[in-house]
Design a protein around this motif. Structure first.
Motif, short mmCIF file in Angstrom:
data_model
loop_
_atom_site.label_atom_id
_atom_site.label_comp_id
_atom_site.label_asym_id
_atom_site.label_seq_id
_atom_site.Cartn_x
_atom_site.Cartn_y
_atom_site.Cartn_z
N HIS A 50 0.82 -1.22 0.00
CA HIS A 50 0.00 0.00 0.00
C HIS A 50 0.85 1.27 0.00
CE1 HIS A 50 0.90 0.79 4.29
NE2 HIS A 50 0.93 -0.53 4.38
N TYR A 51 2.09 1.12 0.44
CA TYR A 51 2.97 2.30 0.51
C TYR A 51 3.60 2.63 -0.84
CZ TYR A 51 6.02 -1.74 1.24
OH TYR A 51 6.64 -2.96 1.14
N TYR A 52 3.43 1.76 -1.84
CA TYR A 52 3.89 2.08 -3.18
C TYR A 52 2.90 3.05 -3.83
CZ TYR A 52 7.22 -1.87 -3.28
OH TYR A 52 8.26 -2.73 -3.04
N ASP A 53 3.38 3.86 -4.76
CA ASP A 53 2.46 4.72 -5.49
C ASP A 53 1.62 3.88 -6.44
OD1 ASP A 53 3.69 4.66 -8.26
OD2 ASP A 53 5.38 5.47 -7.13
N TYR A 54 0.56 4.44 -6.96
CA TYR A 54 -0.41 3.69 -7.78
C TYR A 54 0.25 3.04 -9.01
CZ TYR A 54 -4.32 2.77 -10.90
OH TYR A 54 -5.20 2.16 -11.76
N ASP A 55 1.05 3.80 -9.73
CA ASP A 55 1.67 3.27 -10.95
C ASP A 55 2.59 2.08 -10.64
OD1 ASP A 55 0.35 5.07 -12.53
OD2 ASP A 55 2.01 6.51 -12.59
N THR A 56 3.33 2.18 -9.55
CA THR A 56 4.23 1.09 -9.18
C THR A 56 3.44 -0.17 -8.82
OG1 THR A 56 5.89 2.64 -8.34
CG2 THR A 56 6.06 0.35 -7.60
N ARG A 57 2.35 0.02 -8.07
CA ARG A 57 1.51 -1.13 -7.72
C ARG A 57 0.94 -1.78 -8.97
NH1 ARG A 57 -0.73 2.33 -3.89
NH2 ARG A 57 -2.76 2.26 -4.94
N GLN A 58 0.55 -0.99 -9.93
CA GLN A 58 -0.01 -1.53 -11.17
C GLN A 58 1.03 -2.32 -11.95
OE1 GLN A 58 -3.35 -1.48 -12.16
NE2 GLN A 58 -3.42 -0.82 -10.03
N GLN A 59 2.26 -1.87 -11.92
CA GLN A 59 3.34 -2.61 -12.59
C GLN A 59 3.56 -3.97 -11.93
OE1 GLN A 59 6.83 -0.14 -12.62
NE2 GLN A 59 5.95 1.38 -14.00
N VAL A 60 3.55 -3.98 -10.61
CA VAL A 60 3.73 -5.23 -9.87
C VAL A 60 2.57 -6.18 -10.16
CG1 VAL A 60 3.83 -6.29 -7.58
CG2 VAL A 60 5.08 -4.16 -8.04
N ILE A 61 1.35 -5.65 -10.15
CA ILE A 61 0.17 -6.45 -10.43
C ILE A 61 0.23 -7.05 -11.84
CG2 ILE A 61 -2.33 -6.32 -10.85
CD1 ILE A 61 -2.43 -4.22 -8.56
N ARG A 62 0.61 -6.24 -12.79
CA ARG A 62 0.68 -6.72 -14.17
C ARG A 62 1.69 -7.86 -14.32
NH1 ARG A 62 1.59 -2.32 -16.22
NH2 ARG A 62 3.85 -2.40 -16.58
N LYS A 63 2.85 -7.70 -13.71
CA LYS A 63 3.87 -8.74 -13.81
C LYS A 63 3.42 -10.02 -13.14
CE LYS A 63 7.87 -5.65 -14.18
NZ LYS A 63 9.13 -5.18 -13.56
N LEU A 64 2.79 -9.91 -11.97
CA LEU A 64 2.34 -11.10 -11.26
C LEU A 64 1.21 -11.81 -12.02
CD1 LEU A 64 2.37 -9.93 -7.53
CD2 LEU A 64 3.99 -11.45 -8.69
#
Length: 218
Positions: free
Chosen positions: A84-98
């Motif tokens: 949750h401490y990541y910014d939105y764009d970073t979280r979306q990148q992680v989600i996409r890769k996973l």
């Protein structure tokens, strides 16, 4: 079960003495050094002492549904809570890769399930009672179902390919490495072993053990 009963515990000395004829035959047929075959079987299952305890069908089935929408949503929920401490764009990148990884693993598992069912229908393997590693590999050499179909060899000429049979396991490992580009050249050895197990640590361990066996026995 029947697979565990067929596996006997050998140490390396006993194994080499008892199966040296098969090891030599595999080396001559596939041009894979016999000490490498022993090193792989020892590294994978301690020559049959540790063959895994996970139901292969269940493992592959669980991985196969990883790409279902509800499971992909769980990934998104997990990342948003955990990071949750990541910014939105970073979280979306992680989600996409996973998600991409989950879909890739799902497709792979579905393919392996098809191979497992084929083995169930054409061999003595019972897909529902077969046990192996947490990743779905089984037998003395820890092959995936597709690998058994492609590279399994009837080493003792009894009419069946049985990865819980030492002669069959020996020949099958040699066949796998031969078809993966094994040669005397160190680079080709590494490449072939990486196809067997995509881990640099695994490759180093097998090559080091093979070298020790070469000095000790051969």
């Amino acid at each position: 079960d029947i697979y565990r009963e067929k596996v006997q515990i050998y140490d390396i000395d006993d194994f080499i003495r008892e199966y040296d004829d098969y090891l030599k035959a595999a080396e001559e047929r596939f041009n894979v050094e016999k000490e490498t075959i022993v090193a792989i079987l020892f590294t994978e299952t301690k020559l049959g002492k540790i063959i895994g305890k996970y139901p292969v069908f269940n493992v592959l089935s669980s991985l196969a549904v990883a790409s279902e929408p509800k499971n992909l949503q769980k990934i998104e929920h997990y990342v948003n809570i955990k990071y949750h401490y990541y910014d939105y764009d970073t979280r979306q990148q992680v989600i996409r890769k996973l998600k991409e990884r989950a879909i890739e693993r799902s497709n792979w598992a579905k393919s392996e399930l098809v191979s497992l069912l084929k083995l169930h229908l054409t061999t003595k393997i019972d897909a529902l009672s077969l046990v192996g590693s947490y990743a779905g590999a089984f037998g003395l050499p820890q092959f995936m179902p597709s690998s058994m179909i492609k590279y399994g060899v009837d080493g003792d000429n009894d009419g069946d390919i049985d990865l819980y049979s030492y002669p069959d396991a020996i020949m099958s490992v040699a066949n796998f490495l031969s078809n993966s580009g094994w040669s005397k050249h160190h680079v080709n050895k590494r490449r072939a072993l990486l196809r067997y197990n995509y881990s640099s640590r695994y490759v180093r361990r097998v090559l080091n053990l093979a070298s020790l066996l070469n000095k000790r026995y051969y």
